[in-house]
Write an enzyme that holds these catalytic residues in place. Structure first.
Site, PDB file in Angstrom:
ATOM      1  N   SER A 126     -10.722  69.123  22.683  1.00 11.27           N
ATOM      2  CA  SER A 126     -10.223  68.255  23.759  1.00 11.27           C
ATOM      3  C   SER A 126     -11.023  66.960  23.783  1.00 11.27           C
ATOM      4  O   SER A 126     -12.022  66.859  24.479  1.00 11.27           O
ATOM      5  CB  SER A 126     -10.366  68.980  25.099  1.00 11.27           C
ATOM      6  OG  SER A 126      -9.563  70.130  25.101  1.00 11.27           O
ATOM      7  N   ASN A 180      -0.372  66.650  33.392  1.00 13.15           N
ATOM      8  CA  ASN A 180       0.360  67.478  34.352  1.00 13.15           C
ATOM      9  C   ASN A 180      -0.150  67.118  35.725  1.00 13.15           C
ATOM     10  O   ASN A 180      -1.340  67.266  35.985  1.00 13.15           O
ATOM     11  CB  ASN A 180       0.051  68.958  34.099  1.00 13.15           C
ATOM     12  CG  ASN A 180       1.034  69.566  33.136  1.00 13.15           C
ATOM     13  OD1 ASN A 180       2.240  69.508  33.354  1.00 13.15           O
ATOM     14  ND2 ASN A 180       0.522  70.113  32.060  1.00 13.15           N
ATOM     15  N   CYS A 212     -14.211  77.120  35.871  1.00 13.42           N
ATOM     16  CA  CYS A 212     -14.764  76.471  34.685  1.00 13.42           C
ATOM     17  C   CYS A 212     -15.914  75.573  35.113  1.00 13.42           C
ATOM     18  O   CYS A 212     -15.867  74.972  36.186  1.00 13.42           O
ATOM     19  CB  CYS A 212     -13.682  75.632  34.006  1.00 13.42           C
ATOM     20  SG  CYS A 212     -14.214  74.850  32.465  1.00 13.42           S
ATOM     21  N   CYS A 225      -2.174  75.352  33.562  1.00 13.24           N
ATOM     22  CA  CYS A 225      -3.105  76.374  34.038  1.00 13.24           C
ATOM     23  C   CYS A 225      -4.029  75.895  35.133  1.00 13.24           C
ATOM     24  O   CYS A 225      -4.437  74.766  35.164  1.00 13.24           O
ATOM     25  CB  CYS A 225      -3.885  76.949  32.871  1.00 13.24           C
ATOM     26  SG  CYS A 225      -3.152  78.500  32.369  1.00 13.24           S
ATOM     27  N   CYS A 257     -13.984  68.637  33.908  1.00 15.90           N
ATOM     28  CA  CYS A 257     -13.111  67.536  33.463  1.00 15.90           C
ATOM     29  C   CYS A 257     -12.344  67.015  34.675  1.00 15.90           C
ATOM     30  O   CYS A 257     -11.784  67.807  35.447  1.00 15.90           O
ATOM     31  CB  CYS A 257     -12.153  68.013  32.374  1.00 15.90           C
ATOM     32  SG  CYS A 257     -13.040  68.677  30.950  1.00 15.90           S
ATOM     33  N   CYS A 273      -8.575  67.999  35.566  1.00 19.23           N
ATOM     34  CA  CYS A 273      -8.191  69.399  35.364  1.00 19.23           C
ATOM     35  C   CYS A 273      -8.329  70.220  36.646  1.00 19.23           C
ATOM     36  O   CYS A 273      -9.340  70.132  37.346  1.00 19.23           O
ATOM     37  CB  CYS A 273      -9.071  69.986  34.269  1.00 19.23           C
ATOM     38  SG  CYS A 273      -8.742  71.725  33.952  1.00 19.23           S
ATOM     39  N   CYS A 293      -0.514  82.073  26.542  1.00 21.18           N
ATOM     40  CA  CYS A 293      -1.676  81.238  26.857  1.00 21.18           C
ATOM     41  C   CYS A 293      -2.555  82.025  27.823  1.00 21.18           C
ATOM     42  O   CYS A 293      -2.077  82.478  28.862  1.00 21.18           O
ATOM     43  CB  CYS A 293      -1.198  79.936  27.500  1.00 21.18           C
ATOM     44  SG  CYS A 293      -2.548  78.889  28.078  1.00 21.18           S
ATOM     45  N   GLU A 343      -4.908  83.137  35.592  1.00 23.71           N
ATOM     46  CA  GLU A 343      -3.506  82.902  35.232  1.00 23.71           C
ATOM     47  C   GLU A 343      -3.298  83.090  33.736  1.00 23.71           C
ATOM     48  O   GLU A 343      -4.208  82.855  32.944  1.00 23.71           O
ATOM     49  CB  GLU A 343      -3.136  81.445  35.549  1.00 23.71           C
ATOM     50  CG  GLU A 343      -3.270  81.091  36.990  1.00 23.71           C
ATOM     51  CD  GLU A 343      -2.988  79.613  37.251  1.00 23.71           C
ATOM     52  OE1 GLU A 343      -2.316  78.965  36.435  1.00 23.71           O
ATOM     53  OE2 GLU A 343      -3.479  79.126  38.276  1.00 23.71           O
ATOM     54  N   SER A 362      -8.941  76.348  22.198  1.00 17.98           N
ATOM     55  CA  SER A 362      -9.136  74.969  22.652  1.00 17.98           C
ATOM     56  C   SER A 362     -10.501  74.852  23.322  1.00 17.98           C
ATOM     57  O   SER A 362     -10.850  75.656  24.181  1.00 17.98           O
ATOM     58  CB  SER A 362      -8.032  74.614  23.645  1.00 17.98           C
ATOM     59  OG  SER A 362      -8.212  73.306  24.135  1.00 17.98           O
ATOM     60  N   HIS A 417      -9.766  63.532  24.327  1.00 16.80           N
ATOM     61  CA  HIS A 417      -9.298  62.779  25.497  1.00 16.80           C
ATOM     62  C   HIS A 417      -9.801  61.344  25.620  1.00 16.80           C
ATOM     63  O   HIS A 417      -9.531  60.678  26.625  1.00 16.80           O
ATOM     64  CB  HIS A 417      -9.645  63.499  26.811  1.00 16.80           C
ATOM     65  CG  HIS A 417      -9.143  64.902  26.888  1.00 16.80           C
ATOM     66  ND1 HIS A 417      -7.918  65.305  26.408  1.00 16.80           N
ATOM     67  CD2 HIS A 417      -9.714  66.028  27.404  1.00 16.80           C
ATOM     68  CE1 HIS A 417      -7.758  66.598  26.632  1.00 16.80           C
ATOM     69  NE2 HIS A 417      -8.825  67.067  27.213  1.00 16.80           N
ATOM     70  N   GLY A 467     -10.817  78.051  32.005  1.00 22.47           N
ATOM     71  CA  GLY A 467     -12.144  78.324  31.454  1.00 22.47           C
ATOM     72  C   GLY A 467     -12.409  77.640  30.132  1.00 22.47           C
ATOM     73  O   GLY A 467     -11.507  77.079  29.512  1.00 22.47           O
TER      74      GLY A 467
HETATM   75  N1  SAH Z   1     -11.724  74.376  28.239  1.00 24.39           N
HETATM   76  C1  SAH Z   1     -10.782  74.224  27.154  1.00 24.39           C
HETATM   77  C2  SAH Z   1      -9.381  74.692  27.538  1.00 24.39           C
HETATM   78  C3  SAH Z   1      -8.771  73.825  28.601  1.00 24.39           C
HETATM   79  S1  SAH Z   1      -7.042  73.874  28.894  1.00 24.39           S
HETATM   80  C4  SAH Z   1     -10.752  72.778  26.699  1.00 24.39           C
HETATM   81  O1  SAH Z   1     -11.407  71.941  27.325  1.00 24.39           O
HETATM   82  O2  SAH Z   1     -10.100  72.493  25.701  1.00 24.39           O
HETATM   83  C5  SAH Z   1      -6.271  73.172  27.491  1.00 24.39           C
HETATM   84  C6  SAH Z   1      -6.060  71.660  27.499  1.00 24.39           C
HETATM   85  O3  SAH Z   1      -5.400  71.179  28.662  1.00 24.39           O
HETATM   86  C7  SAH Z   1      -7.360  70.891  27.373  1.00 24.39           C
HETATM   87  O4  SAH Z   1      -7.226  69.897  26.414  1.00 24.39           O
HETATM   88  C8  SAH Z   1      -7.496  70.304  28.761  1.00 24.39           C
HETATM   89  O5  SAH Z   1      -8.332  69.169  28.775  1.00 24.39           O
HETATM   90  C9  SAH Z   1      -6.059  69.993  29.091  1.00 24.39           C
HETATM   91  N2  SAH Z   1      -5.791  69.744  30.510  1.00 24.39           N
HETATM   92  C10 SAH Z   1      -6.511  70.098  31.590  1.00 24.39           C
HETATM   93  N3  SAH Z   1      -5.951  69.660  32.724  1.00 24.39           N
HETATM   94  C11 SAH Z   1      -4.824  69.011  32.382  1.00 24.39           C
HETATM   95  C12 SAH Z   1      -3.797  68.337  33.106  1.00 24.39           C
HETATM   96  N4  SAH Z   1      -3.822  68.266  34.427  1.00 24.39           N
HETATM   97  N5  SAH Z   1      -2.788  67.805  32.400  1.00 24.39           N
HETATM   98  C13 SAH Z   1      -2.753  67.888  31.056  1.00 24.39           C
HETATM   99  N6  SAH Z   1      -3.678  68.517  30.329  1.00 24.39           N
HETATM  100  C14 SAH Z   1      -4.709  69.060  30.965  1.00 24.39           C
END
Ligand code: SAH
Length: 355
Positions: free
Chosen positions: A226, A302, A122, A345, A126, A129, A115, A102, A203, A228, A171
């Protein structure tokens, strides 16, 4: 569970933009054309949004034919093209081996941000995600990364231009630096998209060695980590790879990134109600970041249908921000874009994979 057998087609001819300007110049010479043709070709692709070699009308027919014989331009299939109420556009692309990825175009008054994804799936796992739910299938190639940007660029109107790029799709970008760096260099180059490195944000889940490797690329890309979580106990639960790395090592690598590139690091923090959104967590986080030149980007969760996490209420989110700010740490809450088209994504791909 029965495994879906993906549709397979032959691997496409290499995408022409998989070659950098130098390699393309060499290719031109080897085929009996002057080197400067490379610059012209790249201008057609990156600047003039051409979709077909034959539309490059100031090039000799023999050169157009040679390119058509050896290269492809946009071999991916657009499986879905969704347009949100806020004019966010999302493409679900299917690659030659049946895999889906995507990419998203977001519009704000003075910005056009794309984006992009760097892997199919991946491996980081996480827990909140959608992208990692089916594990990692494979890395994307430089051409597959660039194709996303170029396809999104072609959705823009004549006077519109991509102003920012975020590598925040499916990814872990730093797990595929080998393909990502040449793609970013092409986008950064004047003869490419001419997109400044400072307008590109990568990121990462936080891979210390790779963060340092990226710093050594000599470009001023923005780094978003990230995080978190305010400590390893919570982070180990949310970001499973953390148990082998640990926050201290990530923060040290991010400090080095700042030292080498001079770019302020952003820490991303997805707020999950009842998990990491307590004011006490904000205080702990603030203490970790206090001595650093940092910025916190809070991401509202999300919703992913299969997952139990939800975003906190607005007052709870604002309290988190207020605590960080009381420690002098700049914090912003990410705006939600394309909510009506599942722009977060990974979700479209998940749906396509489970059809
Ligand atoms: N692998 C990279 C890119 C991930 S996507 C990373 O870990 O940073 C970009 C961001 O969106 C990351 O901070 C990821 O943790 C976050 N993310 C993933 N799923 C999510 C969700 N359901 N809601 C909000 N943010 C999310």
């Amino acid at each position: 569970m029965t495994e879906l057998v993906p549709l397979m087609t032959a691997a496409p001819k290499p995408r022409l933009y998989e070659l950098d300007s130098q390699q393309l110049a060499t290719w031109c010479e080897a085929h009996g054309f002057p080197k400067y043709r490379a610059e012209q070709i790249r201008r057609w692709i990156f600047g003039r949004r051409v979709n077909d070699f034959n539309d490059m009308h100031d090039l000799p027919a023999a050169l157009r034919k040679a390119m058509t014989d050896e290269f492809s331009l946009f071999p991916a299939t657009v499986d879905k093209h969704l347009v949100g109420k806020d004019r966010t556009e999302k493409l679900l692309l299917q690659l030659h081996d049946g895999q889906f990825i995507e990419c998203v175009l977001m519009r704000e008054t003075d910005r056009r941000t794309v984006c992009i994804s760097t892997q199919v799936g991946c491996a980081m796992g996480c827990v909140f995600c959608a992208s990692g739910m089916l594990g990692l299938k494979r890395n994307l190639s430089t051409g597959e990364i660039l194709e996303q940007v170029l396809l999104l660029d072609r959705l823009l109107a004549k006077g519109e231009q991509i102003t920012n790029l975020v590598v925040m799709g499916i990814g872990e970008p730093l797990a595929n630096l080998k393909a990502l760096i040449p793609a970013l260099e092409s986008l950064n180059e004047k003869g490419g998209l001419g997109l400044g490195a400072r307008r590109i944000t990568i990121s990462t889940v936080g891979l210390p060695d790779k963060i340092r490797e990226l710093a050594k690329s000599g470009k001023q890309y923005n780094l978003a980590v990230s995080l978190h979580a305010p400590n390893d106990v919570i982070r180990d639960k949310l970001v499973p790879v953390n148990d082998k790395i640990g926050m201290a090592a990530i923060l040290r690598a991010a400090d080095d990134y700042f030292e080498i590139t001079g770019r302020r690091v952003t820490y991303e923090y997805v707020l999950l109600s009842g998990v990491n959104d307590d004011p006490q967590h904000a205080r702990m986080l603030a203490k970790e970041l206090q001595t650093r030149i940092a910025h916190v980007n809070l991401i509202p969760m999300n919703g992913v249908t299969e997952l139990p996490f939800v975003e906190p209420s607005d007052p709870r989110t604002h309290e988190f921000v207020a605590v960080l700010e009381s420690f002098g740490i700049p914090a912003t809450v990410r705006k939600r874009k394309g909510a009506d088209i599942d722009a977060a994504c990974g979700q479209l791909r998940l749906m396509a994979e489970s059809k």
